[in-house]
Design a protein around this motif. Structure first.
Motif, PDB file in Angstrom:
ATOM      1  N   GLY A 151     -57.344  -3.362  20.874  1.00 10.56           N
ATOM      2  CA  GLY A 151     -57.278  -2.256  19.553  1.00 10.56           C
ATOM      3  C   GLY A 151     -55.889  -1.818  19.258  1.00 10.56           C
ATOM      4  O   GLY A 151     -55.720  -1.865  18.029  1.00 10.56           O
ATOM      5  N   ILE A 152     -55.021  -1.601  20.141  1.00  8.25           N
ATOM      6  CA  ILE A 152     -53.708  -1.094  19.692  1.00  8.25           C
ATOM      7  C   ILE A 152     -52.881  -2.303  19.336  1.00  8.25           C
ATOM      8  O   ILE A 152     -52.161  -2.185  18.430  1.00  8.25           O
ATOM      9  CB  ILE A 152     -53.127  -0.459  20.936  1.00  8.25           C
ATOM     10  CG1 ILE A 152     -54.095   0.910  21.279  1.00  8.25           C
ATOM     11  CG2 ILE A 152     -51.676   0.122  20.842  1.00  8.25           C
ATOM     12  CD1 ILE A 152     -53.460   1.688  22.649  1.00  8.25           C
ATOM     13  N   MET A 153     -52.845  -3.380  20.255  1.00  7.92           N
ATOM     14  CA  MET A 153     -51.761  -4.378  19.947  1.00  7.92           C
ATOM     15  C   MET A 153     -51.973  -5.473  19.042  1.00  7.92           C
ATOM     16  O   MET A 153     -51.434  -6.266  18.576  1.00  7.92           O
ATOM     17  CB  MET A 153     -51.390  -4.972  21.544  1.00  7.92           C
ATOM     18  CG  MET A 153     -50.785  -3.616  22.118  1.00  7.92           C
ATOM     19  SD  MET A 153     -49.375  -4.498  23.437  1.00  7.92           S
ATOM     20  CE  MET A 153     -48.272  -4.970  22.395  1.00  7.92           C
ATOM     21  N   LEU A 154     -53.431  -5.794  18.816  1.00  8.96           N
ATOM     22  CA  LEU A 154     -53.664  -6.732  17.954  1.00  8.96           C
ATOM     23  C   LEU A 154     -53.435  -6.816  16.593  1.00  8.96           C
ATOM     24  O   LEU A 154     -52.652  -7.497  15.842  1.00  8.96           O
ATOM     25  CB  LEU A 154     -55.133  -7.137  18.053  1.00  8.96           C
ATOM     26  CG  LEU A 154     -55.810  -7.940  19.187  1.00  8.96           C
ATOM     27  CD1 LEU A 154     -57.262  -7.949  19.000  1.00  8.96           C
ATOM     28  CD2 LEU A 154     -55.097  -9.445  19.184  1.00  8.96           C
ATOM     29  N   PRO A 155     -53.529  -5.620  16.171  1.00  9.91           N
ATOM     30  CA  PRO A 155     -52.762  -5.113  14.693  1.00  9.91           C
ATOM     31  C   PRO A 155     -51.227  -5.206  14.491  1.00  9.91           C
ATOM     32  O   PRO A 155     -50.819  -5.797  13.465  1.00  9.91           O
ATOM     33  CB  PRO A 155     -53.487  -3.721  14.302  1.00  9.91           C
ATOM     34  CG  PRO A 155     -54.612  -3.706  15.198  1.00  9.91           C
ATOM     35  CD  PRO A 155     -54.351  -4.413  16.446  1.00  9.91           C
ATOM     36  N   ILE A 156     -50.913  -4.818  15.488  1.00 16.73           N
ATOM     37  CA  ILE A 156     -49.128  -4.907  15.594  1.00 16.73           C
ATOM     38  C   ILE A 156     -48.878  -6.227  15.703  1.00 16.73           C
ATOM     39  O   ILE A 156     -47.881  -6.690  14.903  1.00 16.73           O
ATOM     40  CB  ILE A 156     -48.779  -4.305  17.066  1.00 16.73           C
ATOM     41  CG1 ILE A 156     -48.992  -2.646  16.780  1.00 16.73           C
ATOM     42  CG2 ILE A 156     -47.301  -4.439  17.138  1.00 16.73           C
ATOM     43  CD1 ILE A 156     -48.774  -1.879  17.934  1.00 16.73           C
ATOM     44  N   ALA A 157     -49.367  -7.215  16.524  1.00 14.17           N
ATOM     45  CA  ALA A 157     -49.258  -8.630  16.540  1.00 14.17           C
ATOM     46  C   ALA A 157     -49.236  -9.384  15.133  1.00 14.17           C
ATOM     47  O   ALA A 157     -48.369 -10.169  14.831  1.00 14.17           O
ATOM     48  CB  ALA A 157     -49.859  -9.263  17.453  1.00 14.17           C
ATOM     49  N   ALA A 158     -50.267  -8.908  14.609  1.00 10.55           N
ATOM     50  CA  ALA A 158     -50.859  -9.627  13.162  1.00 10.55           C
ATOM     51  C   ALA A 158     -49.642  -8.824  12.110  1.00 10.55           C
ATOM     52  O   ALA A 158     -49.101  -9.760  11.308  1.00 10.55           O
ATOM     53  CB  ALA A 158     -51.964  -9.202  12.555  1.00 10.55           C
ATOM     54  N   ASP A 159     -49.316  -7.597  12.224  1.00  9.89           N
ATOM     55  CA  ASP A 159     -48.295  -7.368  11.129  1.00  9.89           C
ATOM     56  C   ASP A 159     -47.002  -7.981  11.360  1.00  9.89           C
ATOM     57  O   ASP A 159     -46.148  -8.196  10.339  1.00  9.89           O
ATOM     58  CB  ASP A 159     -48.068  -5.750  11.640  1.00  9.89           C
ATOM     59  CG  ASP A 159     -49.193  -4.764  10.869  1.00  9.89           C
ATOM     60  OD1 ASP A 159     -50.049  -5.469  10.185  1.00  9.89           O
ATOM     61  OD2 ASP A 159     -49.248  -3.878  11.267  1.00  9.89           O
ATOM     62  N   MET A 160     -46.448  -8.097  12.493  1.00  3.98           N
ATOM     63  CA  MET A 160     -45.283  -8.934  12.936  1.00  3.98           C
ATOM     64  C   MET A 160     -45.320 -10.357  12.664  1.00  3.98           C
ATOM     65  O   MET A 160     -44.405 -10.688  11.845  1.00  3.98           O
ATOM     66  CB  MET A 160     -45.016  -8.928  14.479  1.00  3.98           C
ATOM     67  CG  MET A 160     -44.651  -7.598  15.104  1.00  3.98           C
ATOM     68  SD  MET A 160     -44.449  -7.587  16.825  1.00  3.98           S
ATOM     69  CE  MET A 160     -43.731  -5.962  17.401  1.00  3.98           C
ATOM     70  N   ALA A 161     -46.449 -11.028  12.534  1.00  6.37           N
ATOM     71  CA  ALA A 161     -46.477 -12.486  12.163  1.00  6.37           C
ATOM     72  C   ALA A 161     -46.509 -12.323  10.533  1.00  6.37           C
ATOM     73  O   ALA A 161     -45.738 -13.138   9.959  1.00  6.37           O
ATOM     74  CB  ALA A 161     -48.003 -13.060  12.723  1.00  6.37           C
ATOM     75  N   MET A 162     -47.119 -11.565  10.000  1.00  5.08           N
ATOM     76  CA  MET A 162     -47.292 -11.416   8.603  1.00  5.08           C
ATOM     77  C   MET A 162     -45.796 -11.146   7.892  1.00  5.08           C
ATOM     78  O   MET A 162     -45.377 -11.686   7.088  1.00  5.08           O
ATOM     79  CB  MET A 162     -47.983 -10.296   8.042  1.00  5.08           C
ATOM     80  CG  MET A 162     -49.667 -10.821   8.124  1.00  5.08           C
ATOM     81  SD  MET A 162     -50.102 -12.243   7.358  1.00  5.08           S
ATOM     82  CE  MET A 162     -50.097 -11.587   5.499  1.00  5.08           C
ATOM     83  N   GLY A 163     -45.001 -10.345   8.623  1.00  7.64           N
ATOM     84  CA  GLY A 163     -43.631 -10.026   8.061  1.00  7.64           C
ATOM     85  C   GLY A 163     -42.591 -11.174   8.316  1.00  7.64           C
ATOM     86  O   GLY A 163     -41.415 -11.117   7.832  1.00  7.64           O
ATOM     87  N   SER A 164     -43.027 -12.346   8.906  1.00  8.03           N
ATOM     88  CA  SER A 164     -42.004 -13.421   9.132  1.00  8.03           C
ATOM     89  C   SER A 164     -42.715 -14.783   9.170  1.00  8.03           C
ATOM     90  O   SER A 164     -42.489 -15.423   8.066  1.00  8.03           O
ATOM     91  CB  SER A 164     -41.410 -13.300  10.727  1.00  8.03           C
ATOM     92  OG  SER A 164     -42.306 -13.091  11.544  1.00  8.03           O
ATOM     93  N   HIS A 165     -43.543 -15.197  10.104  1.00  7.60           N
ATOM     94  CA  HIS A 165     -44.292 -16.564  10.226  1.00  7.60           C
ATOM     95  C   HIS A 165     -45.833 -16.163  10.050  1.00  7.60           C
ATOM     96  O   HIS A 165     -46.240 -16.071  11.239  1.00  7.60           O
ATOM     97  CB  HIS A 165     -44.027 -17.351  11.145  1.00  7.60           C
ATOM     98  CG  HIS A 165     -42.423 -17.734  11.269  1.00  7.60           C
ATOM     99  ND1 HIS A 165     -41.458 -17.152  11.223  1.00  7.60           N
ATOM    100  CD2 HIS A 165     -41.925 -18.997  11.377  1.00  7.60           C
ATOM    101  CE1 HIS A 165     -40.229 -17.611  11.218  1.00  7.60           C
ATOM    102  NE2 HIS A 165     -40.527 -18.780  11.200  1.00  7.60           N
ATOM    103  N   GLN A 166     -46.275 -16.210   8.748  1.00  4.60           N
ATOM    104  CA  GLN A 166     -47.929 -15.949   8.944  1.00  4.60           C
ATOM    105  C   GLN A 166     -48.557 -17.177   9.863  1.00  4.60           C
ATOM    106  O   GLN A 166     -49.538 -16.723  10.229  1.00  4.60           O
ATOM    107  CB  GLN A 166     -48.258 -16.156   7.444  1.00  4.60           C
ATOM    108  CG  GLN A 166     -49.918 -15.921   7.362  1.00  4.60           C
ATOM    109  CD  GLN A 166     -50.277 -15.991   5.765  1.00  4.60           C
ATOM    110  OE1 GLN A 166     -49.242 -15.686   4.812  1.00  4.60           O
ATOM    111  NE2 GLN A 166     -51.320 -16.141   5.730  1.00  4.60           N
ATOM    112  N   SER A 167     -48.090 -18.292   9.859  1.00  5.17           N
ATOM    113  CA  SER A 167     -48.827 -19.434  10.640  1.00  5.17           C
ATOM    114  C   SER A 167     -48.911 -19.125  12.247  1.00  5.17           C
ATOM    115  O   SER A 167     -49.547 -19.641  12.786  1.00  5.17           O
ATOM    116  CB  SER A 167     -48.041 -20.748  10.390  1.00  5.17           C
ATOM    117  OG  SER A 167     -46.881 -20.583  10.862  1.00  5.17           O
ATOM    118  N   MET A 168     -47.993 -18.020  12.603  1.00  4.50           N
ATOM    119  CA  MET A 168     -48.114 -17.633  14.154  1.00  4.50           C
ATOM    120  C   MET A 168     -48.937 -16.448  14.445  1.00  4.50           C
ATOM    121  O   MET A 168     -48.760 -15.953  15.330  1.00  4.50           O
ATOM    122  CB  MET A 168     -46.515 -17.451  14.368  1.00  4.50           C
ATOM    123  CG  MET A 168     -45.964 -18.833  14.458  1.00  4.50           C
ATOM    124  SD  MET A 168     -46.221 -19.817  15.834  1.00  4.50           S
ATOM    125  CE  MET A 168     -45.679 -18.860  17.315  1.00  4.50           C
TER     126      MET A 168
END
Length: 519
Positions: free
Chosen positions: A411-428
């Protein structure tokens, strides 16, 4: 009463770190958890004894009564443990456990096959990790005891099939929870058209830790790869010492019960089958009722997402207990033996219940300290994108290890991982979220304060810290393998190359373990 937040402070790590280190050093789980709880309570209340006492009383009462209502989740889980203890004891009293062990001796002729059957059942019973550990443990304990397999090895077999199978199975309580989280994340980032179930399935081959934990377990079962403390436990088991009796009787053990000579194999399988089918029915029906009340169309995944797991486990266990009692009466067991079995069975679960209650309490304290948020904040900053999958794997592992909850880490880290990916490589995005899932399961496997780890010890009737220390070398090897895979995935952005790297490291790890086991 003002409670401080430590989301930005390394002090939030102090209670779990102290509790875990004390548990490993002293092997006294309740004492260690209690010290961790007290330290966290004092931190939250600025070392005020009065405020800390009030806060602690509120936390403990909240285990049973929360927000003006009964805390049904906790009570149902505790009730499930007590009822399952009664079922297991009655199966022992009826002689059915002995009958199953005798039957297995005729059909399963090797220690290896006993371990493989345990692993197979752990993979088949995938609807919930609690259910997996406790039910498969009840079935396989007579079998593994017959072949002098240590309780520590049984606990490892249970724990390394429970969470790893559940986290990659969409039709499970874990799968439904993860799919719901993924759905919310995808919607938030404007990707609502992407199928939530499809995204979950695509993440399975990226979920390196669960996949290779299962693969390593298979090779350990096949080739006796016993290393570290596990080797000592297995050598002792071959001499008849299935667990360390110097530490007393482990949770879930019913060795003091007399066994009837008229037991049948069906006396074990019929109650357990009723329990499994009834629990599955209650899980689907309770989820379907919620879907209907929300005006949504029924689907199996949707039902598992909305299901009431704890109530389903409890009511399924009640039906299993009723079936066990009917069989006992039909077998004409003395009422005194039945009563003693019920009492001893419930009593055998008390140590596990105490540990679980302390673990829930420290998890609540750690949650209020916001230890998870502090761990997640470490992922921010100027970290090269290629390193992010590996970094997320490590941080998720440390967070789950510190908090004792993989679900909370999701619950804590999945949204963070998605935000990081959207900020650089959406495909990741999916690979990075898969790294979080993997790391969470790894941390949960290693943590002495994890409820899944506690219940795996209970299902195997193994001393809890013995299970933690014997499983640790295997978990660390798979974590190292997974970390290598995520590093390759980050630099190449290729899931396949990451998998190939994991396979190469896995083979090297097998040779190393083989050498250690032979020595």
């Amino acid at each position: 009463m003002t409670v401080l937040s430590y989301a930005d402070s390394a002090l939030s790590l102090l209670p779990p770190v102290v509790a875990i280190l004390l548990a490993i050093l002293t092997r006294k789980v309740l004492l260690s958890l209690g010290v961790g709880i007290l330290i966290g309570t004092f931190l939250l209340n600025q070392w005020s004894i009065h405020d800390s006492a009030l806060y602690l009383a509120e936390k403990v009462s909240g285990l049973f009564w929360s927000d003006g209502a009964i805390n049904s989740w906790n009570l149902y889980i505790l009730g499930f443990l007590l009822v399952l203890g009664m079922i297991t004891a009655l199966i022992t009293v009826s002689g059915s456990a002995r009958a199953f062990a005798n039957w297995a001796k005729q059909h399963i002729r090797k220690r290896r096959d006993a371990k493989l059957l345990t692993m197979f059942l752990g993979c088949v019973v995938f609807i919930d990790d609690y259910f997996n550990s406790l039910v498969v443990g009840s079935i396989c304990k007579p079998l593994t005891d017959r072949y002098y397999i240590s309780r520590a090895k049984l606990a490892y077999l249970l724990d390394s099939t429970a969470a790893p199978v559940c986290v990659i199975s969409p039709v499970s309580s874990w799968g439904a929870y993860i799919i719901a989280l993924i759905g919310g994340i995808l919607t938030t980032h404007g990707m609502a058209s992407t199928g939530h179930l499809t995204a979950f399935v695509e993440m399975i081959p990226m979920n390196y830790y669960p996949l290779f934990a299962l693969l390593l377990l298979l090779f350990v079962a096949l080739f006796e790869l016993d290393v570290g403390p596990m080797r000592r436990h297995e050598l002792n088991a071959r001499k008849g010492q299935l667990y360390d009796d110097s530490k007393g009787v482990p949770p879930g053990a019913t060795a003091e019960l007399a066994e009837a000579d008229s037991g049948k194999v069906g006396g074990l399988f019929i109650p357990i089958s009723v329990l499994v089918v009834a629990t599955l029915y209650f899980m689907v029906s309770s989820g379907a009722a919620v879907l209907s009340s929300e005006g949504k169309t029924f689907s199996l995944i949707g039902a598992f997402e909305k299901t009431d797991v704890s109530a389903s486990l409890f009511f399924g266990a009640l039906l299993g207990l009723a079936t066990t009692l009917l069989l006992a009466f039909r077998q004409k067991l003395p009422l005194r033996d039945i009563a003693v079995g019920l009492f001893v069975g419930a009593k055998s679960m008390l140590p596990a219940i105490y540990i679980l209650m302390f673990a829930w309490t420290i998890s609540g304290v750690i949650g209020q300290l916001e230890t998870g948020k502090f761990m997640a904040s470490l992922a921010s900053g100027n970290i090269p994108f290629a390193l992010l999958p590996a970094v997320l794997f490590v941080l998720a592992g440390l967070t789950a290890f510190s908090t004792g909850t993989s679900w909370g880490t999701f619950g804590i880290m999945l949204p963070i991982a998605a935000d990081m990916a959207m900020g650089s490589h959406q495909s990741m995005m999916l690979p990075m979220m898969a790294a979080v899932l993997s790391g969470s399961v790894f941390g949960d496997h290693c943590s002495p304060i994890s409820d899944t780890t506690i219940l795996s010890s209970t299902g195997a009737s193994c001393h809890h810290i013995d299970h933690v220390t014997t499983q640790l070398p295997y978990a660390l090897l798979v974590a190292f393998i997974s970390l290598g895979g995520y590093l390759v995935m980050g630099y190449t952005e290729s899931v396949v190359l990451g998998l190939l790297c994991c396979l190469v490291l896995f083979v090297a790890g097998l040779f190393w373990f083989r050498k250690r086991a032979d020595s």
